[in-house]
Design an enzyme around this catalytic site. Structure first.
Site, PDB file in Angstrom:
ATOM      1  N   ARG A  15       0.845  -1.209   0.000  1.00  0.00           N
ATOM      2  CA  ARG A  15       0.000   0.000   0.000  1.00  0.00           C
ATOM      3  C   ARG A  15       0.878   1.257   0.000  1.00  0.00           C
ATOM      4  O   ARG A  15       1.045   1.922  -1.004  1.00  0.00           O
ATOM      5  CB  ARG A  15      -0.942  -0.051   1.215  1.00  0.00           C
ATOM      6  CG  ARG A  15      -2.123   0.899   1.129  1.00  0.00           C
ATOM      7  CD  ARG A  15      -1.780   2.337   1.443  1.00  0.00           C
ATOM      8  NE  ARG A  15      -1.187   2.525   2.781  1.00  0.00           N
ATOM      9  CZ  ARG A  15      -0.640   3.661   3.185  1.00  0.00           C
ATOM     10  NH1 ARG A  15      -0.603   4.704   2.384  1.00  0.00           N
ATOM     11  NH2 ARG A  15      -0.088   3.760   4.375  1.00  0.00           N
ATOM     12  N   ASP A  16       1.521   1.546   1.112  1.00  0.00           N
ATOM     13  CA  ASP A  16       2.306   2.788   1.192  1.00  0.00           C
ATOM     14  C   ASP A  16       3.472   2.736   0.208  1.00  0.00           C
ATOM     15  O   ASP A  16       3.848   3.744  -0.393  1.00  0.00           O
ATOM     16  CB  ASP A  16       2.832   2.984   2.623  1.00  0.00           C
ATOM     17  CG  ASP A  16       3.047   4.447   2.973  1.00  0.00           C
ATOM     18  OD1 ASP A  16       3.062   5.280   2.059  1.00  0.00           O
ATOM     19  OD2 ASP A  16       3.212   4.751   4.168  1.00  0.00           O
ATOM     20  N   HIS A 207       5.324   4.569  12.596  1.00  0.00           N
ATOM     21  CA  HIS A 207       5.290   4.516  11.123  1.00  0.00           C
ATOM     22  C   HIS A 207       6.237   5.620  10.645  1.00  0.00           C
ATOM     23  O   HIS A 207       5.869   6.789  10.604  1.00  0.00           O
ATOM     24  CB  HIS A 207       3.845   4.755  10.670  1.00  0.00           C
ATOM     25  CG  HIS A 207       3.637   4.838   9.186  1.00  0.00           C
ATOM     26  ND1 HIS A 207       2.994   3.845   8.460  1.00  0.00           N
ATOM     27  CD2 HIS A 207       3.935   5.801   8.272  1.00  0.00           C
ATOM     28  CE1 HIS A 207       2.921   4.199   7.195  1.00  0.00           C
ATOM     29  NE2 HIS A 207       3.491   5.390   7.053  1.00  0.00           N
ATOM     30  N   HIS A 209       8.733   7.327   7.926  1.00  0.00           N
ATOM     31  CA  HIS A 209       9.346   7.489   6.602  1.00  0.00           C
ATOM     32  C   HIS A 209      10.790   7.920   6.850  1.00  0.00           C
ATOM     33  O   HIS A 209      11.115   8.495   7.890  1.00  0.00           O
ATOM     34  CB  HIS A 209       8.560   8.505   5.775  1.00  0.00           C
ATOM     35  CG  HIS A 209       7.252   7.944   5.277  1.00  0.00           C
ATOM     36  ND1 HIS A 209       7.074   7.497   3.995  1.00  0.00           N
ATOM     37  CD2 HIS A 209       6.076   7.713   5.919  1.00  0.00           C
ATOM     38  CE1 HIS A 209       5.846   7.028   3.850  1.00  0.00           C
ATOM     39  NE2 HIS A 209       5.208   7.141   5.011  1.00  0.00           N
ATOM     40  N   CYS A 240       4.227   9.516  -0.071  1.00  0.00           N
ATOM     41  CA  CYS A 240       2.814   9.876  -0.084  1.00  0.00           C
ATOM     42  C   CYS A 240       2.590  10.875  -1.207  1.00  0.00           C
ATOM     43  O   CYS A 240       3.320  11.865  -1.313  1.00  0.00           O
ATOM     44  CB  CYS A 240       2.407  10.478   1.261  1.00  0.00           C
ATOM     45  SG  CYS A 240       0.697  11.051   1.268  1.00  0.00           S
ATOM     46  N   ASN A 249       8.946   4.537   3.303  1.00  0.00           N
ATOM     47  CA  ASN A 249       9.030   4.095   4.699  1.00  0.00           C
ATOM     48  C   ASN A 249      10.407   3.519   4.932  1.00  0.00           C
ATOM     49  O   ASN A 249      11.121   3.167   3.996  1.00  0.00           O
ATOM     50  CB  ASN A 249       8.022   2.978   4.947  1.00  0.00           C
ATOM     51  CG  ASN A 249       6.606   3.443   4.787  1.00  0.00           C
ATOM     52  OD1 ASN A 249       6.070   3.432   3.692  1.00  0.00           O
ATOM     53  ND2 ASN A 249       6.008   3.883   5.861  1.00  0.00           N
TER      54      ASN A 249
HETATM   55  P1  HMG Z   1     -13.649  14.000  -2.140  1.00  0.00           P
HETATM   56  O1  HMG Z   1     -13.414  14.396  -3.550  1.00  0.00           O
HETATM   57  O2  HMG Z   1     -13.651  15.090  -1.118  1.00  0.00           O
HETATM   58  O3  HMG Z   1     -14.947  13.134  -1.870  1.00  0.00           O
HETATM   59  O4  HMG Z   1     -12.553  12.931  -1.749  1.00  0.00           O
HETATM   60  P2  HMG Z   1     -16.260  12.834  -2.597  1.00  0.00           P
HETATM   61  O5  HMG Z   1     -17.074  12.073  -1.605  1.00  0.00           O
HETATM   62  O6  HMG Z   1     -16.810  14.108  -3.188  1.00  0.00           O
HETATM   63  O7  HMG Z   1     -15.886  11.840  -3.789  1.00  0.00           O
HETATM   64  C1  HMG Z   1     -15.260  12.240  -4.984  1.00  0.00           C
HETATM   65  C2  HMG Z   1     -15.268  11.095  -5.978  1.00  0.00           C
HETATM   66  O8  HMG Z   1     -14.552   9.963  -5.441  1.00  0.00           O
HETATM   67  C3  HMG Z   1     -16.679  10.580  -6.272  1.00  0.00           C
HETATM   68  O9  HMG Z   1     -16.652  10.085  -7.590  1.00  0.00           O
HETATM   69  C4  HMG Z   1     -16.829   9.426  -5.305  1.00  0.00           C
HETATM   70  O10 HMG Z   1     -17.747   8.469  -5.736  1.00  0.00           O
HETATM   71  C5  HMG Z   1     -15.428   8.832  -5.297  1.00  0.00           C
HETATM   72  P3  HMG Z   1     -17.248  10.931  -8.811  1.00  0.00           P
HETATM   73  O11 HMG Z   1     -18.658  11.237  -8.433  1.00  0.00           O
HETATM   74  O12 HMG Z   1     -16.384  12.181  -8.890  1.00  0.00           O
HETATM   75  O13 HMG Z   1     -17.058  10.015  -9.984  1.00  0.00           O
HETATM   76  N1  HMG Z   1     -15.101   8.159  -4.052  1.00  0.00           N
HETATM   77  C6  HMG Z   1     -14.576   6.933  -3.988  1.00  0.00           C
HETATM   78  N2  HMG Z   1     -14.251   6.047  -4.936  1.00  0.00           N
HETATM   79  C7  HMG Z   1     -13.733   4.874  -4.515  1.00  0.00           C
HETATM   80  N3  HMG Z   1     -13.510   4.586  -3.207  1.00  0.00           N
HETATM   81  C8  HMG Z   1     -13.818   5.456  -2.250  1.00  0.00           C
HETATM   82  C9  HMG Z   1     -14.376   6.687  -2.623  1.00  0.00           C
HETATM   83  N4  HMG Z   1     -14.779   7.761  -1.930  1.00  0.00           N
HETATM   84  C10 HMG Z   1     -15.221   8.656  -2.820  1.00  0.00           C
HETATM   85  N5  HMG Z   1     -13.589   5.150  -0.975  1.00  0.00           N
HETATM   86  C11 HMG Z   1     -11.615  11.151  -0.457  1.00  0.00           C
HETATM   87  C12 HMG Z   1     -12.451  12.404  -0.440  1.00  0.00           C
HETATM   88  C13 HMG Z   1     -11.280  10.784   0.968  1.00  0.00           C
HETATM   89  C14 HMG Z   1     -12.411  10.055  -1.136  1.00  0.00           C
HETATM   90  C15 HMG Z   1     -10.322  11.454  -1.275  1.00  0.00           C
HETATM   91  O14 HMG Z   1      -9.733  12.608  -0.770  1.00  0.00           O
HETATM   92  C16 HMG Z   1      -9.346  10.312  -1.248  1.00  0.00           C
HETATM   93  O15 HMG Z   1      -9.613   9.234  -1.758  1.00  0.00           O
HETATM   94  N6  HMG Z   1      -8.164  10.536  -0.638  1.00  0.00           N
HETATM   95  C17 HMG Z   1      -7.194   9.478  -0.506  1.00  0.00           C
HETATM   96  C18 HMG Z   1      -5.873  10.053  -0.242  1.00  0.00           C
HETATM   97  C19 HMG Z   1      -4.874   8.938  -0.052  1.00  0.00           C
HETATM   98  O16 HMG Z   1      -5.133   7.773  -0.299  1.00  0.00           O
HETATM   99  N7  HMG Z   1      -3.670   9.336   0.391  1.00  0.00           N
HETATM  100  C20 HMG Z   1      -2.616   8.424   0.594  1.00  0.00           C
HETATM  101  C21 HMG Z   1      -2.830   7.515   1.758  1.00  0.00           C
HETATM  102  S1  HMG Z   1      -2.561   8.270   3.329  1.00  0.00           S
HETATM  103  C22 HMG Z   1      -0.887   8.076   3.595  1.00  0.00           C
HETATM  104  O17 HMG Z   1      -0.171   7.660   2.733  1.00  0.00           O
HETATM  105  C23 HMG Z   1      -0.371   8.388   4.956  1.00  0.00           C
HETATM  106  C24 HMG Z   1      -0.046   7.128   5.774  1.00  0.00           C
HETATM  107  O18 HMG Z   1       0.904   6.316   5.110  1.00  0.00           O
HETATM  108  C25 HMG Z   1       0.550   7.560   7.111  1.00  0.00           C
HETATM  109  C26 HMG Z   1       1.679   8.562   6.903  1.00  0.00           C
HETATM  110  O19 HMG Z   1       2.756   8.209   6.443  1.00  0.00           O
HETATM  111  O20 HMG Z   1       1.392   9.726   7.219  1.00  0.00           O
HETATM  112  C27 HMG Z   1      -1.290   6.304   6.066  1.00  0.00           C
HETATM  113 MG    MG Z   2       3.045   6.562   5.162  1.00  0.00          MG
END
Ligand code: HMG
Ligand code: MG
Length: 302
Positions: A15-16, A207, A209, A240, A249
């Protein structure tokens, strides 16, 4: 305090590690990576992310990945779920742990999940309720716990606030994430100790990086205050998409080398991880950034 005898490693490379790859990684490679990691002995593998494919296209095949793997009975295959839609997809694909992810910094929350910290918490309420209903383990990740790419310093109180809110939602494991790898050992020891005054230390995970090369030192500092869960990514893959310049990481091979040297039990086969790190790097056409992994591989080729 003496060091723990055993730690749990959560392998986050599927994933990450992969989410930041520019070119789409074939589902078959993701599947093989997870299978190799499971066979190497990891008890928890962060396998997918059920987020919007518009936001993170690389993770769009989460369901196919989960359907493709050969599941081991005692392995937890976990996935990120930002909302109920993601939760429903995750559970339909058969994950056995879901991860809600919030930030300790408002600026990062907006950029990563397009809402404020408070709004993210209310979205997570429905995920938490569903997880409780379905008897699924709920993990919580707190980004930017040691610094934010947009806002700079993040006070401990902001991290503790998110930890408490997650605890109220039923989270059983709290990932303290240094998203951009800026934390140093003293700061990490202080933060981990503060978190452990709020939730049991057995539920706290590091966690890290490795952007500034501090991750191993930060793990050692965390071990000294009793943290027993660490996230790592084979070959040091990752980053990210919403934290520009942040590298992967800490490399799993390097963490294992450290832990094995300290006599701390992980249940993970070091050589199998080294092989997997070299294999996945080759698949992605890049050199592994694991120092230990590359050293062992170089020795083996002479
Ligand atoms: P949004 O645009 O504010 O939300 O996104 P929305 O509800 O208006 O949805 C927009 C579109 O996405 C819509 O589709 C929804 O249906 C679809 P459209 O009508 O435009 O065709 N949608 C989805 N599709 C599939 N699966 C879903 C989903 N939800 C909505 N679950 C949202 C809000 C949270 C969805 C968006 O901002 C998002 O997906 N963000 C993900 C960001 C991400 O994955 N970042 C990386 C992971 S975090 C990380 O790496 C940190 C970590 O490692 C720890 C660290 O190191 O800090 C964990
Ligand atoms: Mg991370």
């Amino acid at each position: 305090m003496s060091l723990p005898e055993r730690v749990k490693l959560v392998e986050v490379s599927p994933r990450d590690g992969l989410q930041n790859e520019a070119d789409f990684v074939d589902t078959a490679i993701k599947v093989e990576l997870i299978n190799r990691l499971a066979n190497a002995g990891f008890s928890n593998i962060e396998s997918a992310s059920f987020v919007s494919p518009k936001w993170v296209p690389q993770m769009a095949d989460g369901n196919a990945v989960m359907q493709g793997i050969s599941r081991l009975p005692n392995t937890i295959y976990s996935a990120l779920t930002p909302n109920l839609r993601g939760y429903d997809d995750a559970i339909a694909s058969g994950v056995n742990e879901v991860v809600i992810f919030a930030a300790a910094s408002e600026a990062f929350s907006q950029r990563n999940i397009n809402c404020s910290i408070a709004e993210s918490m209310s979205r997570f309420e429905s995920v938490a309720k569903a997880a409780q209903r379905d008897g699924l383990r709920l993990r919580g990740s707190i980004s930017c716990a040691l610094g934010c790419p947009y806002q700079g310093q993040v006070p401990e109180s902001a991290v503790l606030d998110v930890v408490k809110r997650m605890q109220d939602l039923g989270v059983v494991e709290f990932d303290i994430a240094d998203t951009i790898g800026v934390g140093t050992a003293g700061q990490v020891a202080s933060l981990m100790s503060a978190v452990a005054r709020v939730v049991p230390i057995a539920q706290v995970a590091g966690h890290f990086h490795d952007t500034y090369g501090q991750a191993l030192a930060n793990i050692y500092a965390s071990l000294q205050v009793g943290v027993t869960i660490y996230h790592a990514s084979v070959a040091g893959l990752g980053g990210c998409p919403y934290a520009k310049g942040a590298t992967g990481n800490v490399a799993t091979e390097d963490v294992l080398y450290l832990l094995n040297g300290l006599g701390i039990h992980t249940g993970v086969d070091f050589n199998a991880v080294v092989e997997t790190g070299q294999w996945v790097s080759q698949q992605l056409g890049k050199k592994s950034v694991s120092r230990a992994g590359n050293a062992i591989a170089a020795k083996a080729s002479t």
